[in-house]
Write a protein that holds these residues in place. Structure first.
Motif, PDB file in Angstrom:
ATOM      1  N   ARG A 282       0.771  -1.174  -0.001  1.00 47.85           N
ATOM      2  CA  ARG A 282       0.101  -0.009  -0.061  1.00 47.85           C
ATOM      3  C   ARG A 282       0.961   1.383  -0.085  1.00 47.85           C
ATOM      4  NH1 ARG A 282      -5.135   0.783   4.258  1.00 47.85           N
ATOM      5  NH2 ARG A 282      -6.123   2.288   2.892  1.00 47.85           N
ATOM      6  N   TYR A 283       0.353   2.267  -0.570  1.00 46.74           N
ATOM      7  CA  TYR A 283       1.399   3.648  -0.726  1.00 46.74           C
ATOM      8  C   TYR A 283       2.540   3.386  -1.498  1.00 46.74           C
ATOM      9  CZ  TYR A 283      -2.129   4.185   3.568  1.00 46.74           C
ATOM     10  OH  TYR A 283      -3.139   4.289   3.987  1.00 46.74           O
ATOM     11  N   ASP A 284       2.750   2.498  -2.300  1.00 45.53           N
ATOM     12  CA  ASP A 284       3.617   2.268  -3.168  1.00 45.53           C
ATOM     13  C   ASP A 284       4.875   1.630  -2.425  1.00 45.53           C
ATOM     14  OD1 ASP A 284       2.519   3.489  -5.469  1.00 45.53           O
ATOM     15  OD2 ASP A 284       3.036   5.418  -4.729  1.00 45.53           O
ATOM     16  N   SER A 285       4.499   0.939  -1.421  1.00 46.12           N
ATOM     17  CA  SER A 285       5.536   0.053  -0.730  1.00 46.12           C
ATOM     18  C   SER A 285       4.995  -0.909   0.478  1.00 46.12           C
ATOM     19  CB  SER A 285       6.184   1.118   0.179  1.00 46.12           C
ATOM     20  OG  SER A 285       5.739   1.682   1.338  1.00 46.12           O
ATOM     21  N   MET A 286       5.737  -1.765   0.896  1.00 43.90           N
ATOM     22  CA  MET A 286       5.095  -2.782   1.741  1.00 43.90           C
ATOM     23  C   MET A 286       4.581  -2.178   3.023  1.00 43.90           C
ATOM     24  SD  MET A 286       5.509  -5.760  -0.268  1.00 43.90           S
ATOM     25  CE  MET A 286       4.997  -6.802   1.252  1.00 43.90           C
ATOM     26  N   SER A 287       3.615  -2.915   3.344  1.00 40.04           N
ATOM     27  CA  SER A 287       2.811  -2.526   4.568  1.00 40.04           C
ATOM     28  C   SER A 287       2.653  -3.498   5.527  1.00 40.04           C
ATOM     29  CB  SER A 287       1.552  -1.835   4.209  1.00 40.04           C
ATOM     30  OG  SER A 287       0.838  -1.521   5.246  1.00 40.04           O
ATOM     31  N   TYR A 288       3.020  -3.237   7.024  1.00 43.59           N
ATOM     32  CA  TYR A 288       2.738  -4.397   7.864  1.00 43.59           C
ATOM     33  C   TYR A 288       1.723  -3.546   8.949  1.00 43.59           C
ATOM     34  CZ  TYR A 288       6.849  -5.853   5.518  1.00 43.59           C
ATOM     35  OH  TYR A 288       7.944  -5.845   4.597  1.00 43.59           O
ATOM     36  N   THR A 289       0.691  -4.603   9.320  1.00 45.09           N
ATOM     37  CA  THR A 289      -0.168  -4.092  10.369  1.00 45.09           C
ATOM     38  C   THR A 289      -0.558  -5.329  11.281  1.00 45.09           C
ATOM     39  OG1 THR A 289      -2.273  -4.449   8.935  1.00 45.09           O
ATOM     40  CG2 THR A 289      -1.322  -2.349   8.705  1.00 45.09           C
ATOM     41  N   GLY A 290      -1.216  -5.041  12.518  1.00 44.06           N
ATOM     42  CA  GLY A 290      -1.439  -6.070  13.336  1.00 44.06           C
ATOM     43  C   GLY A 290      -1.943  -5.551  14.372  1.00 44.06           C
ATOM     44  N   SER A 291      -2.594  -6.530  15.462  1.00 39.77           N
ATOM     45  CA  SER A 291      -3.234  -6.204  16.617  1.00 39.77           C
ATOM     46  C   SER A 291      -3.147  -7.446  17.535  1.00 39.77           C
ATOM     47  CB  SER A 291      -4.455  -5.651  16.400  1.00 39.77           C
ATOM     48  OG  SER A 291      -5.319  -6.653  15.832  1.00 39.77           O
ATOM     49  N   LEU A 292      -3.171  -6.846  18.889  1.00 36.49           N
ATOM     50  CA  LEU A 292      -3.317  -8.114  19.877  1.00 36.49           C
ATOM     51  C   LEU A 292      -4.332  -7.459  21.224  1.00 36.49           C
ATOM     52  CD1 LEU A 292      -2.506 -10.482  21.595  1.00 36.49           C
ATOM     53  CD2 LEU A 292      -0.701  -9.249  22.254  1.00 36.49           C
ATOM     54  N   GLN A 293      -5.216  -8.188  21.392  1.00 38.80           N
ATOM     55  CA  GLN A 293      -6.120  -7.773  22.248  1.00 38.80           C
ATOM     56  C   GLN A 293      -6.479  -9.017  23.395  1.00 38.80           C
ATOM     57  OE1 GLN A 293      -9.778  -5.751  20.884  1.00 38.80           O
ATOM     58  NE2 GLN A 293      -8.560  -5.468  18.843  1.00 38.80           N
ATOM     59  N   TRP A 294      -6.066  -8.669  24.570  1.00 36.30           N
ATOM     60  CA  TRP A 294      -6.291  -9.900  25.515  1.00 36.30           C
ATOM     61  C   TRP A 294      -6.897  -9.344  26.735  1.00 36.30           C
ATOM     62  CZ3 TRP A 294      -1.717 -12.481  28.486  1.00 36.30           C
ATOM     63  CH2 TRP A 294      -2.273 -13.573  29.229  1.00 36.30           C
ATOM     64  N   GLN A 295      -8.343  -9.869  27.194  1.00 37.60           N
ATOM     65  CA  GLN A 295      -8.853  -9.275  28.251  1.00 37.60           C
ATOM     66  C   GLN A 295      -8.676 -10.459  29.550  1.00 37.60           C
ATOM     67  OE1 GLN A 295     -10.817  -6.466  28.449  1.00 37.60           O
ATOM     68  NE2 GLN A 295     -10.873  -6.573  30.514  1.00 37.60           N
TER      69      GLN A 295
END
Length: 530
Positions: free
Chosen positions: A317-330
């Motif tokens: 995305r945006y003309d380059s590699m993109s890294y996303t993520g999330s962790l949710q622990w109740q």
């Protein structure tokens, strides 16, 4: 700002039947008076003393249909020796979610705090005494959300209006010989979203969804405009107990534009009395950034229970590699861990509204004797760990930028003990027309960590402490790295409606190759609640 905060609480009270209002409600107003001492430990030896008078309100309403929390404090400083500026400060946070009807909710939030104006300047944390490079910030948003529930098929939609305002700093901290950077003023934004999808195993073995988003922001500085349109389709393929492969493809069109700053006969940028760039009325609208095309991402989703979810994606995305993520622990009813990895095109205003809307409607009210409340991490006191505002408020930027980073928050609440830890890294690559300002072609970085703890000693007394460390690095030519750190501790005791508190603290900052400062602070305060 006080009217915005009061309106949020009033809306929540009016929007629900009386039978739902009394389940869990706490509203307490108070007036405060304190005496503050600030001692310079850097070698100057100056000692400042001044008094403060203030008023505020803490309110919490949690029912089946209403989730509201509000904490607001106004303070005025009085200096009898004329060594400290007589100033007014506002500090507060409000979050509200009101379920008007099944599937239909109205949400809102408001923030008043102080933040660093220029990433190249001083980095004070405890804001007692005369502090440079600090601006008063106001932010608010509101809007409805609609969803059809958690059935096999679902439809959801949302709209959000946001507003941000930043006052110019009372005491700037940048050498006039440094390249000028614009000073933020105000912005308004609109966000509309719609999504429809079906779960895996209903029509197909794969769950599918489609979504569309439109967002627009208008900033007062240099007639700056952001317009973004997005559409995407996603698929979820279960492959095991709680484990799924996820992926999506989409189309986006983003355009960011602005006018040029007015320049004098020598070519220098013309600034008004507040330090803001003056817009050249003869300038055409120049493109700062635009993209028009496809993007994609893929990854894994692990959700073994309703209390734990981990997602990681990689894409382009945006003309380059993109890294996303999330962790949710109740981890328990009142303790949680949250980590997020993000990559998006943002502005100071849009990112602050996003951060504000992500905060929980039940949060720990910080003990902030030296005026640094709500400009760092906010810790949850129920469902959700909270969030950190430092990635946005670490420094105020007037230009749009590509924002990438990671933020983690841990909130632990167990009976009389409350603790919170937040840390993160943020990178901003600025998107401005070539030659328009010192930010063209540059990026900056922020590293931050904060720890908070509170312990009730008995039914009338408590101790609390807060520590932080930040490091800021700008890509502007010859800009120094800036380190800021500090800690404070407080003891409070209640005598019925009247309570007293005593606090001590120390803070330091170091501008590489430039100024540095270390201060010790002490405060004794009285509060009357009613």
């Amino acid at each position: 700002m006080k009217l915005i905060v009061a309106a949020l609480a009033a809306t929540a009270l009016i929007a629900v039947p009386a039978s739902a209002k009394e389940r869990r409600k706490s509203i307490r107003a108070h007036v405060d008076a304190s005496q503050v001492l600030v001692a310079d430990l850097s070698g100057g030896g100056e000692v400042l003393t001044y008094s403060t008078l203030g008023a505020g309100i803490d309110a919490s309403i949690h029912t089946r249909r209403v989730e509201v929390q509000l904490s607001y404090q106004y303070e005025h400083r009085f200096d009898y020796q004329k060594n400290v500026a007589d100033t007014d400060t506002h500090s507060g946070l409000a979050r509200a979610a009101v379920r008007v009807a099944p599937g239909f909710t109205v949400e809102g939030g408001a923030l008043a705090t102080r933040a660093r104006t220029d990433i190249r300047g001083d980095a004070p944390g405890n804001l007692a005494g005369n502090v440079r490079n600090i601006s008063q910030v106001y932010s608010a948003y509101a809007g409805p959300t609609f969803n059809t529930g958690d059935g096999p098929a679902s439809i959801s939609a949302a709209y959000r209006f946001g507003y941000n305002k930043v006052e110019a700093p009372d005491i700037p901290a940048i050498d006039p010989s440094q390249p000028p950077v614009d000073v933020y003023d105000s912005s308004t934004s609109h966000l509309a979203q719609v999504r429809a999808g079906v779960k895996a195993g209903t029509i197909l073995p794969v769950g599918v969804s489609v979504a569309g988003t439109w967002q627009r922001e208008q900033a007062s500085q240099l007639n700056q405009t952001y317009d973004g349109k997005f559409g995407r389709a996603d698929a979820v393929l279960p492959v095991g107990a709680g484990l799924a492969v996820v992926g999506g493809v989409g189309y986006e069109k983003i355009e960011i534009s602005q006018k040029d700053a007015l320049r004098d006969t020598s070519g220098a940028i013309v600034r008004d009395g507040a330090g803001r760039f003056v817009t050249d009325p003869a300038s055409p609208q120049r493109i700062a950034y635009e993209t028009d095309g496809l993007f994609w991402d893929a990854g894994v989703l692990y959700k073994p229970s309703s209390r734990f979810m981990l997602e990681a994606r990689v894409g382009r995305r945006y003309d380059s590699m993109s890294y996303t993520g999330s962790l949710q622990w109740q981890m328990s009813r009142r303790s949680a861990l949250q980590v997020g990895v993000y990559d998006s095109v943002e502005s100071f205003g849009r990112q602050l509204i996003d951060d504000l809307s992500s905060l929980p409607t039940s949060f720990t009210t910080p003990n902030s004797p030296f005026g640094n409340a709500y400009n760092g991490c906010v810790f949850g006191n129920g469902s959700g760990a909270g969030g950190c505002l430092t990635n946005t408020l670490g420094s105020i930027a007037s230009a749009n930028y590509r924002a990438r980073g990671v933020t983690g928050v841990l909130a632990l609440n167990a009976g009389p003990t409350t603790m919170g830890f937040g840390a993160g890294y943020a990178n901003r690559r600025y998107l401005v027309p070539a030659g328009s300002s010192a930010l063209a072609g540059t990026s900056d970085e922020t590293y931050y960590a904060q720890f908070f703890a509170s312990q009730a000693l008995d039914s009338r007394s408590a101790i609390s402490g807060n520590a932080y460390v930040n490091y800021f690095l700008s890509g502007v030519a010859n800009a120094p790295g800036v380190l800021g750190a500090g800690a404070s501790g407080s003891y409070s005791r209640s005598f019925g409606a009247l309570s007293a508190s005593a606090s001590v603290g120390v803070s330091t900052f170091d501008v590489e190759g430039g100024v540095n400062g270390t201060n010790a602070q002490a405060l004794f305060g009285l509060r009357y609640g009613f």
